[in-house]
Design an enzyme around this catalytic site. Structure first.
Site, mmCIF file in Angstrom:
data_model
loop_
_atom_site.group_PDB
_atom_site.id
_atom_site.type_symbol
_atom_site.label_atom_id
_atom_site.label_comp_id
_atom_site.label_asym_id
_atom_site.label_seq_id
_atom_site.Cartn_x
_atom_site.Cartn_y
_atom_site.Cartn_z
ATOM 1 C CE LYS A 90 -3.986 1.900 2.554
ATOM 2 N NZ LYS A 90 -4.900 1.699 3.702
ATOM 3 C CB SER A 119 -8.553 0.487 5.386
ATOM 4 O OG SER A 119 -9.304 1.646 5.243
ATOM 5 C CB SER A 161 -8.286 3.494 2.673
ATOM 6 O OG SER A 161 -7.468 2.872 3.641
#
Ligand code: GLN
Length: 487
Positions: free
Chosen positions: A77, A176, A152
């Protein structure tokens, strides 16, 4: 080959059926090709991936023994720092920022020679549930590219679901990891707060943030957790708990385990379709000798409000460092220092981030601190106590991971509250600092749905063991045919 799981791929490397370089190249080629449609990567880090793969092949050539997952590619990420590699949190304000150091987990993955394929797209500063707040545009859910992948950590979930990488890393502040795992039909784990070092993870809400893995199987996540977990003196909230093997309980029987279903998460707020689906599922699992009981966790009804006070408060403080001086973007058209800072922030942050900063500063201001922030902290304690009591009787707590399957871009952006409600099942877990997992359990409206299991603090092994057995019973298969449509 790209659709095999991490364990299978590792075996192929170990048995010399494929070289680490060939494997890495296959994932890079597929990632480049499909990223044009899926928008799951902010950056593909081909060079570092190939260097790492070469190291593994050299080891094989000299007859050295490989440790588990050496040579198996992984996506990261874009809020986790990799030395000299642009790290943006999908925000304009960090455009061009290259961290001078590696996050602890990157050091661990490097030590394990796992090729890093790229930095994945996400909601800006991890604020969102759909990747729609990304400065780089929304990612697409590979099951149906007209829907969002969740957020997210949407890009990381897409990478695993679409065969761009067998493993990936996300961060989970209020859901997330678990929510995009659920939307994309894969496994996502949020470990106990403090289990994995946050050093080098760009902070959103420090008392809630936790790094964790995405994978195709529970077993893969257990092995990856073995690599990622451990005490780190550079993270003051890192917990100094004894190292354990998270694969320990994978084959343990689950006959007779006691599973609690909180009424607050399993009620009329679910659509009839979703509720019927999970009712059926629970029936099926009861036949396997699992004991289900409905319980009440009364404080959970305040979890969402509590989170949306604490998380913005911490975010407003954490984000004050982006001032146009120290990192990334700086406005060109300013005539004084103050104007430069104001304009850099106004131009650099997106709307959702600004909304959180405003809320955070409001609830922390002297007139409102006691009424909002202090009260929210008190409620947070009640939530922790409710869970603690439940774990005196039950092995795990179960709920759907999300109230609905994946939605369409734009469907929830007009009303932030609707977007926030998507995390109603996952947020309480972060407030209590507990470990939780989402495993795929089936399809509603032709889209995958996840089952969320929450465990007691530091009981990841037990949680993974139960999840592994459920995975076997549920027999969910990733549908690879959608890839054809994408290419
Ligand atoms: N969707 C939640 C939020 O926007 C949680 C995000 C997260 O876990 N990073 O705050």
């Amino acid at each position: 080959m790209i659709h095999l799981n991490a364990h299978e791929l590792f075996n192929k490397i170990k048995n010399k059926e494929v070289s680490a370089l060939e494997l890495t190249n296959a994932f890079i080629t597929h990632s480049k090709k499909t990223n044009a449609v899926l928008n799951s990567y902010n950056l593909i880090t081909e060079e570092i991936a190939i260097n790492t793969a070469n190291r593994v092949d050299k080891k094989i050539a000299t007859g050295e023994k490989l440790e588990i997952f050496e040579g198996v590619p992984i996506a990261i990420k874009d809020n986790i720092c990799i030395e000299d590699i642009e790290t943006t949190c999908s925000s304009k304000i960090l455009e061009g920022f290259k961290p001078p150091y590696n996050a602890t987990i990157i050091e661990k993955l490097n030590a394990m020679n796992m090729p890093i394929i790229g930095k994945t797209n996400m909601d800006e500063f991890a604020m969102g549930s759909s990747t729609e707040t990304s400065f780089y545009g929304v990612s697409k859910n590979p099951w149906d590219i007209s829907t969002v992948p969740g957020g997210s950590s949407g890009g990381s979930a897409v990478a695993v679901a679409s065969g761009q990488a067998p493993l990936s890393i996300g961060s989970d502040t209020g859901g997330s990891i678990r929510q995009p795992a659920s939307f994309c039909g894969i496994v996502g784990v949020k470990p106990t707060y403090g289990r994995i070092s946050r050093y080098g993870l760009m902070a959103f809400a420090s008392s809630l943030d936790q790094i964790g893995p995405f994978s195709k199987t529970v077993e893969d996540s257990a092995h990856l957790l073995n690599i990622l977990c451990g005490y780190d003196f550079r993270d003051s909230t890192s917990q100094n708990v004894k190292a354990e093997d998270f694969t320990r309980d994978l084959n343990r029987s689950i006959k007779g385990i006691k599973v609690a279903i909180p009424k607050e998460l399993y009620n009329s707020s679910l659509s009839k379709e979703v509720k019927d689906y999970y009712d059926q599922l629970i029936n099926k699992l009861s036949n396997e000798g699992i004991i289900f009981e409905e319980i009440e966790l009364p404080s959970l009804k305040y979890a969402l409000s509590t989170y949306y006070i604490i998380a913005p408060a911490e975010a407003s403080s954490n984000l004050s460092r982006y001032d146009g001086v120290r990192y990334g973007y700086r406005s060109e058209n300013a005539n004084s220092l103050i104007e430069m800072m104001t304009k850099s922030r106004s131009e650099g942050f997106g709307d959702e981030v600004k909304r959180r900063i405003l809320i955070g500063n409001y609830v922390l201001s002297s007139g409102y601190y006691d009424a909002y922030y202090k009260k929210a902290q008190q409620v947070r304690t009640l939530i922790k106590e409710d869970y603690k009591k439940a774990f005196e009787t039950y092995d795990v707590i179960l709920s759907p991971t999300t109230p609905t399957p994946a939605f369409k871009p734009g469907e929830k952006t007009a009303n932030p509250l609707e977007m926030y409600l998507n995390d109603i099942m996952t947020i309480p877990v972060n407030l209590a600092g507990l470990p939780a997992i989402s495993i795929p359990c089936g399809m509603v409206n032709n889209l995958p749905m996840g089952l969320q299991l929450t465990g007691n603090v530091f009981e990841e092994s037990k949680l993974l063991g139960i999840s592994n057995q459920l995975e076997k019973i549920l027999c969910f298969k990733l549908n690879n045919s959608f890839i054809e449509g994408v290419l």
